[in-house]
Design a protein around this motif. Structure first.
Motif, PDB file in Angstrom:
ATOM      1  N   ILE A 215       4.940  -3.618   0.230  1.00 32.23           N
ATOM      2  CA  ILE A 215       4.862  -2.767   1.631  1.00 32.23           C
ATOM      3  C   ILE A 215       3.536  -2.328   0.079  1.00 32.23           C
ATOM      4  O   ILE A 215       3.557  -2.006  -0.720  1.00 32.23           O
ATOM      5  CB  ILE A 215       5.636  -1.482   1.173  1.00 32.23           C
ATOM      6  CG1 ILE A 215       6.917  -2.048   1.895  1.00 32.23           C
ATOM      7  CG2 ILE A 215       5.100   0.166   2.112  1.00 32.23           C
ATOM      8  CD1 ILE A 215       7.804  -0.751   2.035  1.00 32.23           C
ATOM      9  N   ASN A 216       2.370  -1.853   1.190  1.00 27.29           N
ATOM     10  CA  ASN A 216       1.178  -1.386   0.799  1.00 27.29           C
ATOM     11  C   ASN A 216       0.312  -0.437   1.241  1.00 27.29           C
ATOM     12  O   ASN A 216      -0.469   0.328   1.165  1.00 27.29           O
ATOM     13  CB  ASN A 216       0.089  -2.539   0.818  1.00 27.29           C
ATOM     14  CG  ASN A 216      -0.744  -3.072   1.792  1.00 27.29           C
ATOM     15  OD1 ASN A 216      -0.103  -1.789   2.841  1.00 27.29           O
ATOM     16  ND2 ASN A 216      -1.355  -4.146   2.504  1.00 27.29           N
ATOM     17  N   LYS A 217       1.565   0.725   2.277  1.00 25.19           N
ATOM     18  CA  LYS A 217       0.987   1.929   2.158  1.00 25.19           C
ATOM     19  C   LYS A 217       2.115   3.052   1.937  1.00 25.19           C
ATOM     20  O   LYS A 217       3.425   3.075   2.686  1.00 25.19           O
ATOM     21  CB  LYS A 217       0.724   1.590   4.016  1.00 25.19           C
ATOM     22  CG  LYS A 217       0.174   0.587   4.464  1.00 25.19           C
ATOM     23  CD  LYS A 217      -0.483   0.385   5.938  1.00 25.19           C
ATOM     24  CE  LYS A 217      -1.136  -0.463   6.359  1.00 25.19           C
ATOM     25  NZ  LYS A 217      -1.586  -2.025   5.815  1.00 25.19           N
ATOM     26  N   ILE A 218       1.231   3.583   0.709  1.00 24.59           N
ATOM     27  CA  ILE A 218       2.607   4.615   0.935  1.00 24.59           C
ATOM     28  C   ILE A 218       2.430   6.295   0.646  1.00 24.59           C
ATOM     29  O   ILE A 218       0.602   6.459   0.260  1.00 24.59           O
ATOM     30  CB  ILE A 218       2.777   4.256  -0.771  1.00 24.59           C
ATOM     31  CG1 ILE A 218       2.759   2.588  -1.101  1.00 24.59           C
ATOM     32  CG2 ILE A 218       3.586   4.906  -1.758  1.00 24.59           C
ATOM     33  CD1 ILE A 218       3.265   2.522  -2.287  1.00 24.59           C
ATOM     34  N   ILE A 219       2.922   7.155   0.994  1.00 22.97           N
ATOM     35  CA  ILE A 219       2.814   8.204   1.405  1.00 22.97           C
ATOM     36  C   ILE A 219       3.942   9.040  -0.162  1.00 22.97           C
ATOM     37  O   ILE A 219       4.898   8.534   0.034  1.00 22.97           O
ATOM     38  CB  ILE A 219       2.926   8.699   2.226  1.00 22.97           C
ATOM     39  CG1 ILE A 219       2.307   7.991   3.714  1.00 22.97           C
ATOM     40  CG2 ILE A 219       3.224  10.040   3.362  1.00 22.97           C
ATOM     41  CD1 ILE A 219       0.841   7.903   3.804  1.00 22.97           C
ATOM     42  N   ILE A 220       3.453   9.939  -0.477  1.00 20.39           N
ATOM     43  CA  ILE A 220       3.919  11.189  -1.429  1.00 20.39           C
ATOM     44  C   ILE A 220       3.970  12.175  -0.333  1.00 20.39           C
ATOM     45  O   ILE A 220       3.281  12.749  -0.231  1.00 20.39           O
ATOM     46  CB  ILE A 220       3.589  11.133  -2.805  1.00 20.39           C
ATOM     47  CG1 ILE A 220       3.517   9.759  -3.421  1.00 20.39           C
ATOM     48  CG2 ILE A 220       4.066  11.982  -3.544  1.00 20.39           C
ATOM     49  CD1 ILE A 220       2.845  10.031  -4.706  1.00 20.39           C
ATOM     50  N   LEU A 221       5.727  12.547  -0.358  1.00 16.03           N
ATOM     51  CA  LEU A 221       5.309  14.470  -0.243  1.00 16.03           C
ATOM     52  C   LEU A 221       5.834  14.534  -1.742  1.00 16.03           C
ATOM     53  O   LEU A 221       6.856  14.688  -2.510  1.00 16.03           O
ATOM     54  CB  LEU A 221       6.940  14.264   0.632  1.00 16.03           C
ATOM     55  CG  LEU A 221       6.803  13.944   2.001  1.00 16.03           C
ATOM     56  CD1 LEU A 221       8.279  14.437   2.729  1.00 16.03           C
ATOM     57  CD2 LEU A 221       5.887  15.794   2.339  1.00 16.03           C
TER      58      LEU A 221
END
Length: 564
Positions: free
Chosen positions: A211-217
């Motif tokens: 997976i190359n699309k990463i979001i941090i909350l």
């Protein structure tokens, strides 16, 4: 050959909503009209804006995720009365995709937070929170909850959420404060690992999974988010909270703002959307197949209702011609959304939850003949006139319950308002003055440890020889008096410490044991009150909140006078 595809993604985000379910009246400064008061935000209006954002995304071929960056607990009479139960109901109504845990989610301890998480219909993210040592005898443990993605000690990384959007996997994980035990009331069996280490290990695992699309909350605060963006690779966006930063220029409304919206560092967009359910952020990301940001757009929008007035109470509506002029101006602003209330959510609140609060708000418990000011750090006019009264109320309440108590101690940040002249309602005390629904506790402390506690709290508030956590730690007392010498050596700064005994001020004996009462927050050693965290015997919970103690005491007094 890569099987990844480009992705057009909108991240609709909120943070630090603090149980502000009703609208807040804001004074907006508009061209030619001057100051206009408008109902802004609240959950029914937020729900409506989110629904519109989803519709806009569908029409423009974008994928949308709705995200909460933490701290939905505390802050209003709704929370004081309903605790986490109503937050679970209303955040479910927003149909969120994920939320990160904030520090205030821990204010009532892990069991209450566990109940809240179990009531949610969406995942809760906290990749650096380690529950592997959580006691097994708890009535409502958090460990192993199916919708909680926390730290995985076996893999030595955080658990993460995968959303498949337009056939493309997007991974999300949450980071919460790694110094949580300094700021919040998380149980001692809960660990918080360093955010940067956990983030790097989690990103490695995500990329290893293809997976190359990463979001941090994130609930770390704006400056730490900016640092994190510099230190990490491969993250498309950091959606932040904790510091209530409103990105964007809101001078067109007479409001503040910091930076432009979406600061991009190291190919990572960092955003935050103010606080108190007033704003909805929409971060538009166009991602290439390899995850690179090709385009970043969007902004924060103030959610404004259309019933405008000339006064904060809404008693004097703006004349029709001026209302039309104001609404025409507001509708043209890119940082404003004119949003009606979601009828279903509005009805839910008005019919099922608001009546009990209205009754509470109308209970007059006391009056004051003069305004009483509150400030955190004393100035040349003196200190807070209000915070000592809360310390006094806690001591009075403990004595009413049959406990022998020498003094009350309260941190300045636990008092949230000055007191206006006139009547004081129970609802105002619980919803505005002391909105943090935290219990009071009794403890035994030596004179030496008491002296150390007062100095440590003031050092922390003033950043005097220590890296402090904020001015809210400044201590106010009842039944004690002391002087702080900022120029003295560390450990020698509290001088003339005395305790009131049988009507007389008596020097505090370093070896003698004294009985104090505080909130569970300060008694746990938070924000500079470190010596209280190391008492020989644990504090005794009195099963009553500070707001309840204040209401009971002020009702007993009837007439409120400033502390002398």
């Amino acid at each position: 050959m890569s099987s990844h595809r480009p992705l057009r993604l909108t991240l609709a985000h909120i943070n630090d909503t603090h149980s502000q379910f009703d609208p807040t009246t804001l004074a907006l400064t508009l061209p030619t009209l001057g100051q206009v008061h408008a109902p802004c935000g609240g959950y029914p209006r937020l729900s409506s804006a989110l629904n519109q954002a989803r519709a806009d995304a569908r029409q423009t071929g974008r994928q949308l995720l709705a995200l909460h960056a933490g701290d939905c607990f505390q802050g209003s009479l709704y929370f004081s009365h309903y605790k986490g139960r109503l937050n679970a109901i209303l955040n479910n109504q927003l149909d969120l995709d994920a939320m990160v845990l904030g520090n205030h989610e821990f204010d009532l301890g892990n069991p209450m937070l566990s109940t809240f998480i179990q009531g949610l219909q969406f995942p809760v993210l906290a990749a650096n929170m380690d529950l592997s040592q959580e006691r097994t005898d708890k009535t409502s443990p958090m460990r192993g909850l199916s919708n909680l993605l926390d730290y995985d000690p076996g893999q030595q990384r955080g658990r993460y959420l995968v959303k498949h959007l337009d056939g493309e996997p997007v991974a999300l994980f949450g980071l919460t404060l790694d110094n949580m035990h300094e700021l919040a009331c998380a149980d001692n069996d809960t660990q918080f690992h360093p955010c940067l280490d956990v983030a790097r290990a989690t990103i490695d695992a995500i990329e290893h999974a293809g997976i190359n699309k990463i979001i941090i909350l994130s609930h770390l605060g704006y400056d730490r988010d900016l640092q994190l963006a510099e230190q990490l690779d491969g993250v498309a966006a950091i959606i932040g909270g904790h510091t209530h930063v409103l990105q964007g220029d809101f001078q067109n409304l007479g409001l503040g703002g910091r930076d432009h919206y979406a600061v991009v560092i190291n190919n990572t967009a960092v955003v935050q959307a103010g606080s108190n359910a007033l704003f909805l952020g929409q971060l538009q990301l166009d991602l290439d197949a390899d995850g690179t940001l090709r385009r970043v757009d969007g902004g924060n929008a103030l959610l404004v209702g259309q019933t405008l007035s000339t006064d904060a109470e809404g008693r004097h509506p703006l004349p029709p011609a001026q209302t039309e002029q104001a609404l025409a101006y507001l509708s043209q602003q890119t940082n404003v959304t004119l949003a009606d209330n979601d009828p279903a959510l509005q009805t839910l609140l008005q019919q099922h939850y608001k009546p009990a609060l209205l009754e509470f708000e109308q209970q007059i418990i006391a009056r004051t003949q003069q305004p009483l000011r509150h400030l955190r750090i004393p100035d040349d006019q003196g200190g807070s006139q209000v915070a000592p009264l809360l310390a006094r109320a806690m001591r009075w309440q403990a004595r009413q319950l049959g406990h022998q108590v020498d003094f009350g101690l309260h941190n300045a940040g636990g008092t949230r308002a000055s007191v206006n002249q006139g009547p004081i309602s129970a609802g105002w005390v619980a919803g505005t003055l002391a909105p943090f629904a935290i219990g009071i506790v009794k403890y035994q402390v030596s004179g030496d440890a008491l002296r150390a506690t007062l100095e440590s709290a003031i050092n922390n508030a003033l950043n005097n020889g220590v890296v402090g956590t904020g001015t809210g730690s400044y201590p106010y007392v009842w039944g004690l008096r002391f002087r702080y010498d900022a120029e003295a050596d560390m450990g020698q700064r509290i001088v003339q410490l005395q305790c009131r005994h049988q009507g007389h001020w008596v020097d505090v004996d370093a070896q003698r044991q004294y009985t104090g009462v505080s909130t569970g927050y300060t008694a746990a050693g938070k924000e500079g009150y470190y010596p209280l965290a190391h008492l020989p015997e644990p504090p005794l919970e009195l099963q009553i909140t500070i707001a309840e103690a204040v209401i009971n005491h002020w009702r007993h007094l009837g007439q409120l006078e400033p502390a002398l």
